[in-house]
Design an enzyme around this catalytic site. Structure first.
Site: not given
Ligand code: GNR
Ligand code: NI
Length: 173
Positions: A46, A51, A94-95, A136-137, A140
């Site tokens: 995702g 991000q 997480c990236l 999670h997304e 953000h």
């Protein structure tokens, strides 16, 4: 398509609240295409636009495993219309928090509405990894990272280590 640089915490740009998209235009579709390529390259399951430094309410996801056909999901202005009372725990990554993984508890199921790649309204019922990833997304979009759901001690250790990694990388360059 273009691979965009992914912001790594701690970075104030990750704390910005993302703005709703007024219209799913070709520019938004180009952003989603670039985000998808960036996510596949990372690789991740995702990615939220914030991000890559674009504070708009845009998310791309693909939960297909290696070897399976790609199944990209594009979500614009997503909203949780219902979340289950029962919670489940998933070890999240997480990236924007590379190499760190921690258990996070969230509602097990959620109903989400959003605009798709063509600007059409869709509703999905999520559970399992899909429910975890969508939440999670969507965090953000509010400037929230998974470390904001764990203990303050664990959070500060992770953020301090990431800060140190950035310092060392700057020095080496
Ligand atoms: O690639 C990712 N994996 C992942 C694993 C468990 C829970 C959430 C995620 S999302 C993450 C990519 C990312 O940082 N998205 O914002
Ligand atoms: Ni993330």
């Amino acid at each position: 398509m273009t691979i965009l640089p992914i912001l790594v915490a701690p970075d104030p740009r990750l704390k910005v609240i993302s703005e709703p998209v007024v219209d799913v235009t070709d520019d938004i579709r180009k952003l989603m295409d670039d985000m998808l390529e960036t996510m596949y390259d990372a690789p991740g399951i995702g990615l939220a636009a914030v991000q890559v430094g674009v504070p708009k309410r845009v998310i791309v996801m693909d939960l297909a495993r290696e070897g399976e056909d790609k199944s990209p999901l594009f979500l614009v202005n997503p909203e949780i219309v219902e979340a289950s009372g029962d919670l489940s725990v998933y070890e999240e990554g997480c990236l924007s928090l590379p190499t760190y993984y921690e258990d996070v508890e969230r509602p097990s199921k959620a109903t989400v509405t959003y605009l798709d790649y063509n600007g059409e309204r869709q509703t999905i019922e999520c559970e399992g990894l899909l429910a975890t990833c969508i939440q999670h997304e969507m965090d953000h979009l509010e400037g929230v990272l998974f470390v904001d759901h764990i203990s303050k001690l664990k959070r500060s250790i992770i953020l301090r280590k990431l800060q140190k990694t950035k310092r060392l990388q700057k020095g080496a360059a």
